[in-house]
Design an enzyme around this catalytic site. Sequence first.
Site, short mmCIF file in Angstrom:
data_model
loop_
_atom_site.label_atom_id
_atom_site.label_comp_id
_atom_site.label_asym_id
_atom_site.label_seq_id
_atom_site.Cartn_x
_atom_site.Cartn_y
_atom_site.Cartn_z
N GLU A 1 40.55 -21.52 -30.84
CA GLU A 1 40.55 -20.44 -31.56
C GLU A 1 41.98 -19.94 -31.97
O GLU A 1 41.96 -19.13 -33.00
CB GLU A 1 39.62 -19.45 -31.14
CG GLU A 1 38.16 -19.71 -31.15
CD GLU A 1 37.90 -20.60 -29.74
OE1 GLU A 1 38.81 -20.70 -28.90
OE2 GLU A 1 36.68 -21.34 -29.80
N SER B 1 27.02 -23.56 -37.32
CA SER B 1 26.42 -22.30 -36.80
C SER B 1 26.84 -21.12 -37.56
O SER B 1 26.16 -20.16 -38.16
CB SER B 1 26.80 -21.98 -35.30
OG SER B 1 26.30 -22.97 -34.33
N ARG C 1 23.33 -14.03 -36.08
CA ARG C 1 22.52 -15.42 -36.02
C ARG C 1 21.31 -14.94 -36.38
O ARG C 1 20.60 -15.76 -37.01
CB ARG C 1 22.45 -15.50 -34.35
CG ARG C 1 21.64 -16.86 -34.03
CD ARG C 1 21.54 -17.24 -32.55
NE ARG C 1 20.85 -18.55 -32.36
CZ ARG C 1 19.88 -18.37 -31.53
NH1 ARG C 1 19.45 -17.46 -30.96
NH2 ARG C 1 19.15 -19.56 -31.51
#
Lengths: 271, 351
Positions: free
Chosen positions: B56, B35, B165
Amino acid sequence: MSKSIKELERIAVQIRIDILKMLSEADSGHTGGSLSAADILTALYFSKMRHDPNNPNWNERDIFVLSKGHAAPALYAVLGKSGYFSTDNFSRLRKLGSILRGHPVRGITPGVDVSTGSLGQGLSQANGIALASKIDNKKKRIYVMLGDGEVQEGQVWEAAMTAAHYKIDNLCAILDNNGLQIDGHVNDVMSVDPLPEKWKAFGWNVIEIDGHKFEEILSSLDKAEEITGKPTMIIAHTIKGKGVSFMEGKVKYHGVAPTQDELEKALKELR
Amino acid sequence: MTIKLGTREVYGNILAELGEENKDIIVLDADLSGSTRTSEFARKFPDRFFNMGVAEQDMMGTAAGLAIGDKIPFASTFAIFATGRAWEQIRQSICLPNLNVKIVASHGGITVGEDGGSHHCIEDIALMRVLPNMTVIVPGDGYETEAVVRTVTDYKGPVYIRTSREKFPVIYSGDCGFEIGKAKIHHIGKDVTIIAYGLMLHKALDAAKNLRKEGIDAGVINSSTIKPLDKETILEAARVSGALVTAEEHSIINGLGSAVAEILAENNPIPMKRVGIRDRFGMSGKSKELLEHYGLTERDIIKAVRDVMSMKKGSCQSRITPITNQKLSIKGRKLQDSSRFTAEIAEKIQK
């Protein structure tokens, strides 16, 4: 740089004296955990690690990361005594503009490579340093010290997975297992046991030692260096406040500096 | 036909290209490489790519360590996980020691779409801008993304870059250049100037074009660097236009709008309006629907321009109702009650 056990023991006494004096002068800071870490730090800086205080940025040096950053006085004591900076700075601990801040800051204190203080973050950084060293085919060893209360932080276990997954065998972690944290006994606050099994299950080579016996500290550090394909965790059983009878095993001294009276009493015991 | 380009696609491609010439570039991702588009770099340079799994916090710490080891780490994941989940790691491990870590987070804003509020990051600019040593950049189109990624590779220090995105229209062509802290002035309007970044830039340009048809001279500035903000350019626009509008795909709290307001308040307090998400969480929907629902359209920018221009024409007389003595005394009584309670606690502690 190999020193005899006797010499190391003598240095460790001086390190403890410096820790207590600088904390008393600062009138705040973390006494108990600095004293429990003192012998291991002495062994690293005065025997095991390849480093050059006159050349703090030497490319091939071994790296030490104090993940339990609140034990900064112990780190400053060994760095000062090694010659990274003048020991005159000890009396300036935690004071405005001092190179010795409450918790270690990279770029402020000569010899400090990693900024710590917020718990749980040192192992990830040690992993990163170790990976960079591997990519460059350097022979340096990366050491990182964690507290036992600190392993309650989730990030420690993320980093534990990373070290095993990427076979970071140039890394050696040491757990200062003194059994106490600021709110009480570690296993009353939030149980972390069984520590050896947990680290083994995460894919680490685990060694247990008495963290106040130089023979054991040094031999475990040597053994860790021989292990390939996985990181090593040395679980060092230590005593919080070690070296000062009335501080040993006392939660009270986690985050409190000795008073003038306490300092005098403590120095009498140590000398 | 308008050409659309995804800023994340450009990031992924440029990174893979830069990896050829610069062997110090190391890329980390937290299980979202497909992504964020770091997958291309991973394919080409598997030895310099580390998938950190869904972790993360550890990713930011590892990136910090790599920077200490003289590498140039690029850490990527979704914006909310990079800046929200790992905020304190960015603060302690990266910004405090001023390390050379590039955080390039995709899926910023509400145009993440159907995934909903949990995944809509409308706070990243706020969270990153508050950190000392941090540089915050959101490119306005694909071409600018390339210029940004090339520039930050040569810059030493922590940088946060947001990509999207959604694909959005290409504004620049070829090498548009990019300098950290320098806004791109499209035009400074005589009546008003709109300051925007990212996805809102092309909407600001469209709004300005339509306003011109009505005889309103609306300028547009691309403030792709939100921190350090180009204060000089903003004050110049304030001086010429006398009114400003900010437009961003972010909360109106502590984003570009706040940053501009801070500069105006301290230097030249002219009327301004902020287009942004008005202190709400996102929800599921198509990107286009969400932009309309949250007031992030060309129409909303035009409305803000009209509103700010009416403020400009209006008198400067204060409309604030003075607080009466009576109101003060009511407040005073309450305060006394609460201060008495605090006094009791203080007494107990002293004992």
